[in-house]
Design a protein around this motif. Structure first.
Motif: not given
Length: 474
Positions: A129-143
């Motif tokens: 979930l740590g990388p997810l935080v950065g991904s969401l902040a940047a506006g991305n979708r994530t797998m």
């Protein structure tokens, strides 16, 4: 009707997320903040199920330790991202060359699209979930591909992500080696992998076929140097903190110690004393974490067997009996001056074995380090400012921590990442936002004055004669 295996679903899942990213290529600040807040609130609601699941997956891991190591740093990252996201999203102004005058220039940070994350078993919450935080902040979708070694934690993570974000933002994938191989072969817009160097090479090879940019967090052997000026009692306390949390199953745990030959015995005395305070019941202590499985236990015992066969003294500083071993618990072993060719000095230890090497001059320790692959972390215990500055400027590592261990990972405003065999790229803080964003240059030229008209052919005009004479000064 044919039932597809999870691996066969991967391209469809990716395609759906890709369409969502293309449909909303630039989520607003409000939308991103809402996603981060929903994740934050879901984590808090699921604290107890998460802690219970981690306890089951590890066999033994104190709730307090899981909270300190996973939940507190993760929530700190979310809070930091929410506080700074508006500033991170703001385009940065850039200067223009006289040839483009009059014009404006800036860099706009766009979401890359769909981010892939492969997380390991040792910190299954923080490192997924740590990388997810950065991904969401940047506006991305994530797998996110999680480790198959933490099935109970994965169930709770699924519940958290479904409650907070739903499949329009993130999808969690489970599976073993075959699934990881298929996952890393998808054409992500960026792929982040945390794990071993050997697996990292395979991940990068798969990503290369799609020209997918990668961030690799690989670990390696993080050294700890004790200078003659160090306070040995304080040093021992912080060695135990960094080495024994999660039973050493941490990528930035101190892997080996270098101290002056006259310091060794006193340092070991303080280490033994600190161990007795933290774990008075030895390996049976309920606050002491187990190895994740018997395979990891066997690997570490194999290192000890090899070292003892080579004549190296390996001293267990914790009480241990059959009960401890059946729980996959291994006491802290001091491995005294092992030879460089032994596995304990070649491989990342990832457990409670602590080689101690000695020097007569601290420069010997620095020289030894320089001859090794660049580590993810370096620790220096010294009150000497010249030694501190030397390590800042002359020693290359992913991070440098002076007079402490491990705490750099939980600093939400510091980037995290390795160099060379310990990894490439960074995430956390503003650097994480940049990693998962594309910095697009935008130049807006005014129509009032066209400099190109002056520079176009024919080249025998006066302006080109002037340029020929003065171009080095432009």
């Amino acid at each position: 009707m044919t039932t597809l295996s999870p691996i066969e679903h991967f391209p469809t899942i990716f395609s759906n997320l890709k369409k969502l990213a293309q449909g909303t290529p630039y989520p607003s600040l409000t939308v991103r903040l809402q996603a981060l807040t929903c994740l934050q609130e879901a984590l808090l609601r699921h604290e107890t199920p998460l802690l219970n699941a981690l306890q089951k997956d590890f066999g033994n891991r104190a709730h307090e330790e899981s909270r300190i190591l996973e939940l507190i740093p993760l929530l700190g990252e979310i809070k930091h991202a929410k506080k700074n996201l508006k500033k991170w999203m703001k385009p940065t102004k850039r200067n223009i060359h006289i040839s483009a005058f009059p014009a404006t220039a800036k860099v706009v940070y766009q979401p890359k699209g769909v981010i892939g994350v492969i997380s390991p078993w040792n910190y299954p919450v923080l490192l997924s979930l740590g990388p997810l935080v950065g991904s969401l902040a940047a506006g991305n979708r994530t797998m996110i591909k999680v480790s198959e070694l933490c099935p109970e934690t994965n169930k709770v993570l699924k519940n958290i992500l479904n409650a907070a974000l739903g499949e329009k933002w993130v999808t969690l994938i489970e599976g073993e080696v075959e699934a990881a191989n298929a996952f890393s072969s998808l054409p992500f817009d960026h792929l982040l992998f945390t794990g071993s160097t050997s697996v990292g090479k395979l991940v990068m090879k798969n990503a290369t076929s799609n020209l997918t940019p990668v961030t690799l967090e690989l670990g390696g052997k993080s050294p700890l140097i004790v200078a003659p000026s160090a306070n040995l009692k304080d040093t021992a306390e912080k060695i135990i903190f960094g080495k024994m949390l999660n039973a050493g199953q941490t990528c930035v745990a101190p892997d080996y110690v270098f101290c002056h030959q006259d310091q060794k015995q006193e340092l070991i005395k303080h280490i033994r004393h600190e161990l007795a305070i933290c774990y008075p019941n030895g390996t049976q202590d309920t606050n002491y974490t187990s190895m994740i499985n018997a395979q990891q236990m066997d690997r570490l015992q194999g290192y000890l067997t090899e070292a003892k066969a080579a004549g190296v003294t390996c001293e267990n500083l914790m009480e241990q009996d059959a009960i401890g071993e059946t729980q996959n618990k291994l006491g802290l072993h001091i491995v005294d001056s092992p030879m460089d060719e032994l596995s304990v000095m070649q491989d990342e230890i990832f457990g409670p074995l602590l080689p101690i090497l000695t020097y007569t001059d601290i420069e010997q320790a620095f020289t030894y380090m320089k001859g090794k692959p660049r580590p993810l972390a370096m620790y220096l215990f010294s009150q000497n400012q010249e030694e501190q500055k030397y390590c800042e400027e002359q020693m290359i590592s992913g991070s440098l921590v002076i007079n402490h261990t491990l705490i750099q990972v939980a600093q939400p405003d510091l980037p995290f990442g390795g160099i060379g065999t310990s990894g490439m790229g960074q995430y956390h803080a503003a650097e994480g936002f940049r990693t998962f964003s594309h910095g697009k240059s935008v130049l807006n030229k005014s129509h009032l004055f066209n400099t190109i008209r002056m520079l176009r052919p024919p080249y025998d005009r006066p302006v080109h004669k002037w340029l020929k004479k003065y171009w080095p000064f432009l």
